[in-house]
Design a protein around this motif. Structure first.
Motif, PDB file in Angstrom:
ATOM      1  N   GLY A  50      -7.042  -5.838   2.437  1.00  0.00           N
ATOM      2  CA  GLY A  50      -5.765  -6.038   1.794  1.00  0.00           C
ATOM      3  C   GLY A  50      -5.945  -6.788   0.496  1.00  0.00           C
ATOM      4  O   GLY A  50      -6.956  -7.465   0.285  1.00  0.00           O
TER       5      GLY A  50
ATOM      6  N   SER B 167       2.766  -2.822   5.389  1.00  0.00           N
ATOM      7  CA  SER B 167       1.793  -2.281   4.462  1.00  0.00           C
ATOM      8  C   SER B 167       0.821  -3.336   3.947  1.00  0.00           C
ATOM      9  O   SER B 167       0.049  -3.084   3.050  1.00  0.00           O
ATOM     10  CB  SER B 167       2.523  -1.623   3.292  1.00  0.00           C
TER      11      SER B 167
ATOM     12  N   VAL C 275       0.870  -1.163   0.000  1.00  0.00           N
ATOM     13  CA  VAL C 275       0.000   0.000   0.000  1.00  0.00           C
ATOM     14  C   VAL C 275       0.918   1.228   0.000  1.00  0.00           C
ATOM     15  O   VAL C 275       1.916   1.233   0.721  1.00  0.00           O
ATOM     16  CB  VAL C 275      -0.897  -0.003   1.253  1.00  0.00           C
TER      17      VAL C 275
ATOM     18  N   GLN D 287      -0.685   6.437   2.290  1.00  0.00           N
ATOM     19  CA  GLN D 287      -1.954   5.912   2.783  1.00  0.00           C
ATOM     20  C   GLN D 287      -1.768   5.090   4.062  1.00  0.00           C
ATOM     21  O   GLN D 287      -2.554   5.191   4.974  1.00  0.00           O
ATOM     22  CB  GLN D 287      -2.602   5.042   1.722  1.00  0.00           C
ATOM     23  N   ALA D 288      -0.710   4.282   4.067  1.00  0.00           N
ATOM     24  CA  ALA D 288      -0.510   3.389   5.196  1.00  0.00           C
ATOM     25  C   ALA D 288      -0.332   4.148   6.502  1.00  0.00           C
ATOM     26  O   ALA D 288      -0.562   3.620   7.565  1.00  0.00           O
ATOM     27  CB  ALA D 288       0.695   2.501   4.946  1.00  0.00           C
TER      28      ALA D 288
ATOM     29  N   ASP E 110      -1.902   6.921   7.407  1.00  0.00           N
ATOM     30  CA  ASP E 110      -3.031   7.758   7.783  1.00  0.00           C
ATOM     31  C   ASP E 110      -3.461   7.514   9.214  1.00  0.00           C
ATOM     32  O   ASP E 110      -3.833   8.430   9.931  1.00  0.00           O
ATOM     33  CB  ASP E 110      -4.240   7.430   6.897  1.00  0.00           C
TER      34      ASP E 110
ATOM     35  N   LYS F 136      -4.514  -2.460   5.108  1.00  0.00           N
ATOM     36  CA  LYS F 136      -4.904  -1.057   5.081  1.00  0.00           C
ATOM     37  C   LYS F 136      -6.075  -0.884   6.062  1.00  0.00           C
ATOM     38  O   LYS F 136      -7.083  -1.566   5.945  1.00  0.00           O
ATOM     39  CB  LYS F 136      -5.316  -0.705   3.658  1.00  0.00           C
TER      40      LYS F 136
ATOM     41  N   TYR G 156      -9.050   1.409   7.105  1.00  0.00           N
ATOM     42  CA  TYR G 156      -9.814   2.468   6.442  1.00  0.00           C
ATOM     43  C   TYR G 156     -11.087   2.727   7.243  1.00  0.00           C
ATOM     44  O   TYR G 156     -11.469   1.916   8.092  1.00  0.00           O
ATOM     45  CB  TYR G 156     -10.161   2.062   4.996  1.00  0.00           C
TER      46      TYR G 156
END
Lengths: 323, 323, 323
Positions: free
Chosen positions: C51, C11, A5, A9-10, A12, C14, C16
């Motif tokens: 992911g 990574s 990623v 973004q990772a 955030d 993610k 979110y």
């Protein structure tokens, strides 16, 4: 391998937390003076997710979700999962900060905070209940905090009533100047549609060359369903650096008055607590904490005579890991 | 964009997990021999958070929180959220490792572990219940593990009793030498204030050029509220590499004896299980697993005559993703 | 400091989410026309983990876990923790995509999706319930989606029945061509062993130079325990860019017919909803959303006469943070 990623973004979201477990030998004075040995949390262990976003020069958005758990059983600590914190907000350097959601109450956040207690509110040595009987977190909350002005900040907010709970409101003032850090908070909690309670809290620290001195005072009025009661809590403490660690001392006195009804002391509980401990950091994030405590707990008959009067020492050594 | 969190902080916590879902056609023999088709978890799907911190040369702190869920419904699997693992610990190269919190029990962690079962304990083919009737996780746990000494490691710990549960204690020994890997564990579980059960388990693997052979043995005594019962479990298995994948075979035999009361076999359940499967890795982390099983399940009357005797085959194909 | 986890590992997953809280002044028309002021979620606030992993050229594995919460109280929103999404899947450029687990249903995912509603389904202004009375998520789900072929994609899947719930099945078609984006979905939901309901939904958007136009239609039949009922839902909307923001308008009409039983309208509820709002982005991820709404809600007697007919306006301003 999993697709990488993009780094921007990772990063955030920051996962953070503190986990603390120890061996404790202490009585539960509400039951008896017999000490019980157990493995228990030395504090509210927690894991959370937070982030900030730069929107414009001097303007940020932020969010936070925090969950508390019991490390001794793996159970979620509270009746709701994100009980401790669930908020979003905007932070303007010029106009101040506003946040919305499940918030800490003013007495809890600004005067009952960890910076005003010798043990940072953790371990068996810590003096809990520093905000008397005020509610520690608000549903449906909105809170505004001003920018700092010569060390002075003010804030105010409310919790919208919903269902069978009346609205709450509160405010705070903070002032920092050299070695002095003081905060004053007030709030009125809507406990039900017919019942409210008010609390005033005052807290401060003063930094001497050899130690940090700490003190808090809190007084709740209109406590109990008949609004008859009062609770007062006083704490004093000190943190004394010694070598790579710190000796910590905390003393608390809590006094109840007619919580159940006028001229009825049968729900009153008076507590005296002394905690002495040593905080031994293994790194900036990990520490071993050894504490001893001595507690006294008194209950009363309706007429005010002593019903039970129990005392006893406790010991705890725990491992704390922050991330 | 969200403000970049410094890289050093962002990497403190590792999120990890395994999610496994498949199509299954198998009977629930405790009810009938009729096979049911469903979408189900091929294993305990989970997500967790873990981290380690270097405190000094040869000294680390570590923590771990692990949650299990059902991928077929999205529900949390256990009665408490972090049921599987919630611990902190210190790991010294010289003195060994100590951990505190909600821990796996010795029989579960050191002899019932995935490395001693052909399917790693996952899929319909796996032989579950390898630790007889011992408790698989401990609340209020403290456990110590020695450093390795010529392939030998030992460990011991306890679970402090609390409320209506008595303390538990246990220990284990592990030995690794060339193709051989063996482990022995013992524990006594406090089920209630008046009731305990003991379990001994032995597990090993031996690496041949063409296959890995696996076997476990477990025996629980003082089982049931009258301490009358015994349960024995035997498993043997093999993992045979073929091309890019692996053929896996696992066989289990579980025998109960007078669990309910002396001379009363009405709670006893005897199980024979055969699983054969193919593990097809799509990457180091993702795999497709196809398994067939054949199970036999017998229950008894109090006097020991066969009450039910059900058998049947099952099939499963699943997708597993680790992260 | 905590030991740095290698970047490639960190990574994999993610995190979110979207968190949205606002001040709302609106009536609950199912109770009365009196407006209530409260702090509330402007949408389903959520946090999730996802992911993807590249397995081979044109082949990926993916997973997703999503949890919804109430930002006003910190409570988990649904009866199960990962209620919204819990799936694993494979995605082949050549052969299409298959996913397994707790899935969104076809009507919810492909025609009730946020891209077919002016407010993206969020805020007081949004038209909810766009998929009539179909079930929005499936347990035990398997779903296949074809590769795109000249803008055309099709999908089909099922939810295996379990316990007291019958199997469900459904399918969808999507077509994109220049300014046009349309989707059609059908599903039959197994509500219990004796009861099912069917739903057809159609949704589309058309991009004009000055605005995006949106519309949906849904009709459920065999609704209610006697399979007597029908529910139809129509929505139209528009998104009109203005300066840095967007004006949004959404209108919904929902009509029930004999949900309780044949010739019994006592469970029917007809709703008209108008929402007008302004979406003001502070960044790509953070926005302030101000909306006004006007709703009308009618209920009926068994014979079909109007039982209650309530109307009223609502206002909301909220802060939304995505990460």
């Amino acid at each position: 391998l999993m697709a990488a990623v993009p780094a921007a973004q990772a990063s955030d979201v920051k996962i953070y937390g503190i986990l603390d477990v120890g061996l404790r030998h202490a009585p539960n004075l509400s039951v008896s003076e017999d000490a019980i040995t157990k493995v228990d949390d030395g504090m509210r262990s927690r894991i959370g997710f937070r982030g900030t976003e730069d929107l414009a020069p001097g303007l940020k958005a932020f969010f936070r979700l925090e969950h508390s758990l019991r490390m001794d059983t793996g159970a979620q600590r509270d009746s709701v999962f994100w009980d401790d914190k669930a908020w979003v907000g905007l932070d303007s350097q010029q106009f101040g900060q506003v946040m919305l959601g499940r918030l800490r109450s003013p007495t809890d956040e600004y005067t009952n905070g960890t910076r005003f207690e010798a043990f940072m509110g953790h371990t068996l040595g810590a003096s809990g209940g520093r905000a008397a009987s005020s509610t520690d977190a608000w549903n449906n909350g909105v809170y505004y905090i001003s920018p700092a002005w010569n060390g002075l900040m003010v804030g105010a907010g409310f919790s919208a009533g919903e269902g069978t709970v009346k609205s709450s409101s509160g405010a705070h003032v903070e002032y920092t100047n050299g070695p002095l850090d003081v905060a004053l908070a007030w709030q009125r909690d809507g406990e039900s549609l017919s019942n409210q309670k008010s609390t005033v809290t005052l807290a401060g620290t003063y930094k001497l060359p050899v130690a940090l001195l700490l003190a808090t005072y809190a007084r709740s009025t209109d406590v109990g369903t008949a609004d008859s009661g009062e609770r007062s809590t006083y704490t004093v403490g000190a943190r004394v650096p010694t070598g790579s660690g710190e000796v910590r001392v905390s003393y608390r006195l809590t006094e109840d008055d007619q919580i159940k009804a006028v001229a009825d002391r049968s729900s009153d509980v008076d507590v005296r607590h002394l905690g002495v401990g040593y905080h031994h950091p293994l790194s900036k994030r990990t520490s071993i904490n050894a504490t001893v405590s001595y507690d006294n707990r008194k209950t009363y008959t309706a007429a005010g005579a002593t019903a039970t009067d129990r005392s006893g020492p406790g010991f705890e050594v725990g491992l704390r890991v922050a991330f």
